[in-house]
Design an enzyme around this catalytic site. Structure first.
Site, PDB file in Angstrom:
ATOM      1  N   HIS A  48     -38.425   0.826  -4.856  1.00  0.00           N
ATOM      2  CA  HIS A  48     -37.446  -0.182  -4.451  1.00  0.00           C
ATOM      3  C   HIS A  48     -38.131  -1.504  -4.098  1.00  0.00           C
ATOM      4  O   HIS A  48     -39.333  -1.530  -3.807  1.00  0.00           O
ATOM      5  CB  HIS A  48     -36.717   0.285  -3.176  1.00  0.00           C
ATOM      6  CG  HIS A  48     -35.748   1.413  -3.376  1.00  0.00           C
ATOM      7  ND1 HIS A  48     -35.730   2.529  -2.567  1.00  0.00           N
ATOM      8  CD2 HIS A  48     -34.748   1.579  -4.275  1.00  0.00           C
ATOM      9  CE1 HIS A  48     -34.758   3.341  -2.954  1.00  0.00           C
ATOM     10  NE2 HIS A  48     -34.140   2.786  -3.993  1.00  0.00           N
ATOM     11  N   CYS A  89     -35.849   3.059   5.247  1.00  0.00           N
ATOM     12  CA  CYS A  89     -34.967   3.931   4.450  1.00  0.00           C
ATOM     13  C   CYS A  89     -34.094   4.816   5.321  1.00  0.00           C
ATOM     14  O   CYS A  89     -33.079   5.324   4.865  1.00  0.00           O
ATOM     15  CB  CYS A  89     -35.776   4.885   3.572  1.00  0.00           C
ATOM     16  SG  CYS A  89     -36.807   4.080   2.373  1.00  0.00           S
TER      17      CYS A  89
END
Ligand code: GLY
Length: 235
Positions: free
Chosen positions: A170, A223
């Protein structure tokens, strides 16, 4: 460009989720490293304790779901900015079911919910960096242009730029916000340099939190929580 969002960097609530046993064997990953489930749970409990007791956040803990091995990585299921929560459409099909519990939790917190329903769009929250003035959206294996366009529609007050993510999972696998006006770009090679940047900040406080197990599943600390700044009283 919009000015710095009022209250940027201040949070009142965090949404987190438990770790299912299936994380160890079935969660998505780019490394082959073996995951110790008990250690992962211990580290996660310590992380949640920091959110609750050191940072003073009201923590909403969603239960783990064995059918959703990656569900602890809640950041990917929603993007929250101000009173609006965009429920994402995760790029990995095995993760799409994670958004349901997140949507309900955000509804309970009286957020304005916007959902991605376009089947051509994918967006993981891990690809969304909000600087307080603008959004950067990583175009990655998990997030596409249509996902970025829908995010721009949901948060019309802010400019949205896309950034190609050529390596790693990401956008926020290698960068994060260090504070208002400060984007920290990191990689294992540059981690020490990033630390030096933090040391120059006035009144900084470093709180060490171990993340050795979840990083084996490409999970960073951001996250594992969705942070919210709630101004309006519940009614
Ligand atoms: N394990 C996190 C992900 O691959 O989405």
């Amino acid at each position: 460009m919009a000015g710095l969002m009022a209250g940027f960097g201040h949070y009142t609530h965090a949404i987190v989720r438990g770790i299912p046993a299936s994380l160890a064997t079935e969660a998505l990953r780019t490394s082959q490293a073996e995951v110790d489930l008990d250690k992962a749970r211990g580290e996660h409990d310590a992380y949640v304790q920091v959110l609750r007791t050191r940072l003073g956040l009201e923590v909403v803990e969603l239960p783990a779901d064995e059918a959703l091995p990656d569900c602890v990585f809640v950041e990917d299921a929603a993007v929250v900015c101000g009173d609006t929560a965009l429920i994402t459409r995760p790029g990995a099909e095995s993760r799409r079911g994670e958004t349901e519990a997140m949507k309900e939790a955000l509804k309970d917190l009286k957020m304005n919910i916007v959902e991605i329903t376009d089947e051509n769009a994918t967006l993981d929250g891990g690809d969304v960096l909000f600087t307080g003035r603008e959004f950067f959206v990583g175009l990655s294996k998990r997030t596409n242009q249509r996902g970025a366009e829908i995010l721009a529609d949901a948060f019309k007050d802010y400019a949205v730029s896309t950034v190609p993510v050529l390596e790693g999972l990401h956008l926020k696998s290698f960068c994060s916000m260090g504070g208002p006006g400060l984007i920290v770009i990191g990689s294992s090679d540059h981690a020490q340099k990033a630390l030096k940047v933090f040391e120059k900040l006035k009144d900084h406080m470093l709180i060490p939190v171990s993340n050795l197990e979840k990083v084996k599943l490409d999970g960073a600390l951001t996250c594992c929580s969705v942070l919210i700044n709630k101004k309006k009283p519940d009614n």
